[in-house]
Design a protein around this motif. Structure first.
Motif, short mmCIF file in Angstrom:
data_model
loop_
_atom_site.label_atom_id
_atom_site.label_comp_id
_atom_site.label_asym_id
_atom_site.label_seq_id
_atom_site.Cartn_x
_atom_site.Cartn_y
_atom_site.Cartn_z
N TYR A 38 0.87 -1.17 0.00
CA TYR A 38 0.00 0.00 0.00
C TYR A 38 0.91 1.22 0.00
O TYR A 38 1.16 1.83 1.03
CB TYR A 38 -0.92 -0.02 1.23
N ASN A 57 5.89 2.87 1.63
CA ASN A 57 6.27 2.60 3.02
C ASN A 57 5.20 1.90 3.84
O ASN A 57 5.37 1.77 5.06
CB ASN A 57 6.66 3.91 3.72
N TYR A 58 4.14 1.47 3.21
CA TYR A 58 3.03 0.90 3.96
C TYR A 58 2.52 -0.38 3.31
O TYR A 58 2.79 -0.67 2.16
CB TYR A 58 1.88 1.91 4.07
N ARG A 64 -1.02 -3.44 3.92
CA ARG A 64 -2.23 -3.76 4.69
C ARG A 64 -2.53 -5.24 4.53
O ARG A 64 -2.07 -5.89 3.60
CB ARG A 64 -3.41 -2.90 4.28
N VAL A 108 -4.06 0.34 7.60
CA VAL A 108 -2.76 0.45 6.92
C VAL A 108 -1.65 0.42 7.97
O VAL A 108 -1.75 1.09 9.00
CB VAL A 108 -2.70 1.76 6.10
N TYR A 109 -0.60 -0.37 7.71
CA TYR A 109 0.52 -0.52 8.63
C TYR A 109 1.81 0.00 8.00
O TYR A 109 1.99 -0.08 6.79
CB TYR A 109 0.72 -1.99 9.01
N ASN A 110 2.70 0.48 8.84
CA ASN A 110 4.02 0.91 8.40
C ASN A 110 4.87 -0.32 8.15
O ASN A 110 4.80 -1.29 8.90
CB ASN A 110 4.65 1.79 9.49
N ARG A 111 5.71 -0.30 7.12
CA ARG A 111 6.58 -1.44 6.82
C ARG A 111 7.68 -1.62 7.86
O ARG A 111 8.24 -2.69 8.00
CB ARG A 111 7.22 -1.30 5.44
#
Length: 89
Positions: free
Chosen positions: A8, A11-12, A14, A21-24
Motif C-alpha cells: 500500500y 512505506n506501507y 495492509r 494500513v501498517y508501516n513497513r
C-alpha cells in the motif's frame, strides 16, 4: 498459497480484506504491527524476481533485493537474503 498482505504505497502495507494500513518498519513495542510487517517481508521474499545483470569489476548476475553477486550455483533462493529467484528469461 495466496498472499495475506498487500503493498500500500512505498512505506506501507495492509492485510488483504482489511482497511487498516501498517508501516513497513514499525516499532518493536507494537507487537502485532511488528509481526504483520515481518509476514509482509516474508511474503515479499517469496515472490520470485528476475536476476539483475551487473557490470563492473566482478560482473555477472546479482540478487534483485540485496544486490549480492551470485557465485556459480543457480539456487531457487538467494543464499544471502532468501529472495526467491526467477532464472527464466
Amino acid at each position: 498459497m495466496e498472499r495475506l498482505t498487500e503493498p500500500y504505497g512505498a512505506n506501507y502495507f495492509r492485510v488483504c480484506g482489511n482497511k487498516t494500513v501498517y508501516n513497513r518498519k514499525p516499532q518493536k513495542s507494537s507487537r502485532v504491527a511488528f509481526a504483520l510487517a515481518k509476514l509482509f517481508q516474508i511474503e515479499e521474499l517469496d515472490e520470485p524476481k528476475k536476476v539483475v545483470m551487473v557490470d563492473g569489476f566482478y560482473g555477472g548476475l546479482a540478487c534483485p533485493s540485496c544486490g549480492e553477486i551470485f557465485k556459480s550455483e543457480r539456487s531457487p533462493h538467494c543464499p544471502y537474503c532468501g529472495q526467491a529467484i526467477d532464472w527464466k528469461n
